[in-house]
Design an enzyme around this catalytic site. Structure first.
Site, mmCIF file in Angstrom:
data_model
loop_
_atom_site.group_PDB
_atom_site.id
_atom_site.type_symbol
_atom_site.label_atom_id
_atom_site.label_comp_id
_atom_site.label_asym_id
_atom_site.label_seq_id
_atom_site.Cartn_x
_atom_site.Cartn_y
_atom_site.Cartn_z
ATOM 1 N N ARG A 57 -72.549 22.292 -84.656
ATOM 2 C CA ARG A 57 -72.495 23.744 -84.431
ATOM 3 C C ARG A 57 -73.432 24.183 -83.315
ATOM 4 O O ARG A 57 -73.229 25.232 -82.691
ATOM 5 C CB ARG A 57 -72.795 24.477 -85.749
ATOM 6 C CG ARG A 57 -72.613 25.969 -85.700
ATOM 7 C CD ARG A 57 -72.164 26.574 -87.043
ATOM 8 N NE ARG A 57 -72.756 25.932 -88.184
ATOM 9 C CZ ARG A 57 -73.956 26.246 -88.720
ATOM 10 N NH1 ARG A 57 -74.664 27.214 -88.219
ATOM 11 N NH2 ARG A 57 -74.402 25.594 -89.765
ATOM 12 N N TYR A 110 -63.104 48.078 -73.192
ATOM 13 C CA TYR A 110 -61.979 47.311 -73.724
ATOM 14 C C TYR A 110 -61.672 47.830 -75.137
ATOM 15 O O TYR A 110 -62.589 48.030 -75.937
ATOM 16 C CB TYR A 110 -62.417 45.838 -73.727
ATOM 17 C CG TYR A 110 -61.427 44.852 -74.241
ATOM 18 C CD1 TYR A 110 -60.219 44.630 -73.578
ATOM 19 C CD2 TYR A 110 -61.701 44.083 -75.361
ATOM 20 C CE1 TYR A 110 -59.316 43.689 -74.039
ATOM 21 C CE2 TYR A 110 -60.808 43.136 -75.830
ATOM 22 C CZ TYR A 110 -59.617 42.947 -75.168
ATOM 23 O OH TYR A 110 -58.734 42.014 -75.617
ATOM 24 N N ASP A 182 -70.034 44.077 -70.030
ATOM 25 C CA ASP A 182 -68.826 43.261 -70.077
ATOM 26 C C ASP A 182 -68.485 42.950 -68.624
ATOM 27 O O ASP A 182 -67.974 43.794 -67.887
ATOM 28 C CB ASP A 182 -67.695 44.022 -70.785
ATOM 29 C CG ASP A 182 -66.429 43.175 -70.939
ATOM 30 O OD1 ASP A 182 -66.205 42.285 -70.095
ATOM 31 O OD2 ASP A 182 -65.656 43.414 -71.888
ATOM 32 N N LYS A 207 -60.295 34.796 -69.397
ATOM 33 C CA LYS A 207 -59.655 35.320 -68.194
ATOM 34 C C LYS A 207 -59.901 34.393 -66.999
ATOM 35 O O LYS A 207 -59.316 33.346 -66.921
ATOM 36 C CB LYS A 207 -60.151 36.752 -67.935
ATOM 37 C CG LYS A 207 -60.049 37.670 -69.168
ATOM 38 C CD LYS A 207 -58.617 38.042 -69.519
ATOM 39 C CE LYS A 207 -58.434 38.650 -70.903
ATOM 40 N NZ LYS A 207 -59.223 39.814 -71.201
HETATM 41 C C1 PLP Z 1 -59.618 40.297 -72.520
HETATM 42 C C2 PLP Z 1 -60.873 41.044 -72.475
HETATM 43 C C3 PLP Z 1 -61.801 40.937 -73.507
HETATM 44 C C4 PLP Z 1 -61.543 40.141 -74.755
HETATM 45 O O1 PLP Z 1 -61.401 38.783 -74.565
HETATM 46 P P1 PLP Z 1 -60.634 37.874 -75.619
HETATM 47 O O2 PLP Z 1 -60.967 36.496 -75.193
HETATM 48 O O3 PLP Z 1 -59.182 38.220 -75.499
HETATM 49 O O4 PLP Z 1 -61.160 38.212 -76.981
HETATM 50 C C5 PLP Z 1 -62.985 41.620 -73.371
HETATM 51 N N1 PLP Z 1 -63.252 42.392 -72.316
HETATM 52 C C6 PLP Z 1 -62.377 42.522 -71.309
HETATM 53 C C7 PLP Z 1 -62.728 43.396 -70.151
HETATM 54 C C8 PLP Z 1 -61.153 41.866 -71.360
HETATM 55 O O5 PLP Z 1 -60.283 42.039 -70.375
#
Ligand code: PLP
Length: 400
Positions: A57, A110, A182, A207
């Site tokens: 972990r 988000y 973020d 992403k």
């Molecule tokens: C897609 C996204 C997330 C979440 O990511 P996941 O891996 O789908 O949980 C968070 N913030 C932004 C800006 C995103 O585009």
């Protein structure tokens, strides 16, 4: 010896200790780590938080290589891994709030970030105030004695407002508030979070880091001040990822910079083409003046990517559907950051549920697109055909 920025994407996370002499680290699968002696076990226990094999972990060499690379790229003290971006966001918040605390959340966050505040933070006695992404120094008036976190996302989800992060961070720090960003859009590459006052930079590595639309992964890189608490609290909440996914995150980093530059070049070309279209009211691409916060983008970012939005002059769902159906290269799908182009529409009404203070000032349909690595001529032809279908529906309505 200091390295150029491009070189770093090639060399980072490739210590012999992780790679075992190969170019890439092997995928090391482990729950149990076994020790040869009591002293080896004790050594691992003492150093378990510092890239030492201890228990699955806490990660294996594959994870350590990826964590090191992320920390190198973003510039913090350490990187915690999560099974998705949403887990990175929620754990970064949970690691720093207690019952009775207050969060300042950007209104253009988000959607699941907002839902987390409303559906989970609230029931734990943590209140959230949403603020306009363009608020700047006026943020000070929203700070309460119990404000613990200032959460930012720049550019904002869907509507793309670029925030003045240095100003927000300066004011937050004067009140002992932790700044979380973020940083998914900049992919940790085109915006240096720690140089702009951020304490924790969160990414949906799903992403651009992974970049191939085939892994869910989250990262949170923290500065010295926040790293110990973020790491230990996330660990207690059981956050970990498979070595295969960490491996694919690290592999994505090798081409991250070149991919981003191609996405950025293609998206800017298409954004400029869209800006000239008669159907389009305005384009919300951070590199264009028509995007809110464009001057902050110019000041603080070193590049762009493939994700932006544009707003049509009208809102007519049937015409929008005609535009979206039958695209050749743009697929409809959530997420973005892969090699392929995507398209989604938001009718203005949909923002009623997504915004509480920064209601959009436009009345037409917003279309968000991700420009992939296809030829821009193919993508432009696809959009042009979509606009023809769109216009045909509008024309038939005016005949009725
Ligand atoms: C897609 C996204 C997330 C979440 O990511 P996941 O891996 O789908 O949980 C968070 N913030 C932004 C800006 C995103 O585009």
């Amino acid at each position: 010896m200091s390295e150029g920025k491009k070189t770093k994407f090639v060399t980072t996370g490739r210590n012999k200790e992780w790679t075992q002499g190969a170019v890439n680290p092997p995928v090391q699968r482990a729950s149990s780590i076994i020790f040869d002696s009591v002293s080896a076990k004790n050594h691992a226990t003492i150093n378990r938080a510092g890239k030492t094999l201890f228990y699955g972990r806490r990660g294996t060499n594959t994870h350590f290589a990826f964590q090191e690379a992320m920390t190198d790229i973003e510039g913090g003290a350490g990187c915690a891994l999560y099974p998705c971006g949403t887990a990175a966001i929620t754990n970064a918040i949970l690691s720093f709030v207690s019952s009775g605390d207050h969060i300042l959340m950007v209104d253009t966050c988000y959607e699941p970030t907002r839902d987390f505040c409303e559906k989970i933070m609230k029931k734990m006695g943590v209140e959230t105030t949403y603020y306009d992404p363009m608020i700047g120094k006026e943020i000070e008036s929203l700070i309460q004695p119990n404000t613990k976190i200032l959460f930012t996302e720049s550019p904002g989800s869907i509507t793309m407002e670029v925030q003045d992060i240095p100003t927000l961070s300066r004011i937050a720090h004067a009140h002992d508030i932790i700044v979380i960003l973020d940083n998914t859009w900049a992919a940790g590459v085109n915006f240096s979070p720690f140089e702009h006052g951020v304490d924790i930079s969160v990414q949906a590595a799903t992403k651009y880091i992974v970049g191939h639309s085939d892994v869910m992964l989250g990262t949170a890189v923290a500065n010295e001040k926040c790293w110990d608490q973020l790491r230990e609290q996330s660990y207690l909440m059981g956050q970990c990822v498979s070595p295969d996914d960490a491996y694919l995150g690290l592999r994505g980093i090798r081409t991250l910079d070149v991919r981003l530059r191609q996405h950025a070049q293609s998206s800017l070309k298409i954004a400029r083409w869209l800006a000239e279209r008669p159907e389009v009211d305005h384009v919300r691409h951070p590199a264009l003046e028509t995007c809110p916060g464009h001057t902050y983008f110019q000041r603080d970012f070193t590049g762009g990517n493939g994700l932006f939005s544009f707003v049509l002059k009208t809102s007519h769902p049937r015409a929008t559907t005609a535009l979206l159906d039958h695209m050749q290269h743009f697929s409809m799908g959530y997420s973005w950051g892969g090699f392929e182009s995507l398209i989604l529409a938001n009718e203005p009404k949909s923002f009623d549920a997504l915004r509480t203070v920064a209601h959009p000032h436009f009345t037409g349909t917003l279309i968000r697109i991700h420009i992939g690595l296809e030829d821009t001529d193919d993508l432009i032809a696809d959009l042009e055909a979509g606009f023809q279908r769109y216009q045909a529906v509008l024309d038939s309505l005016s005949d009725e």
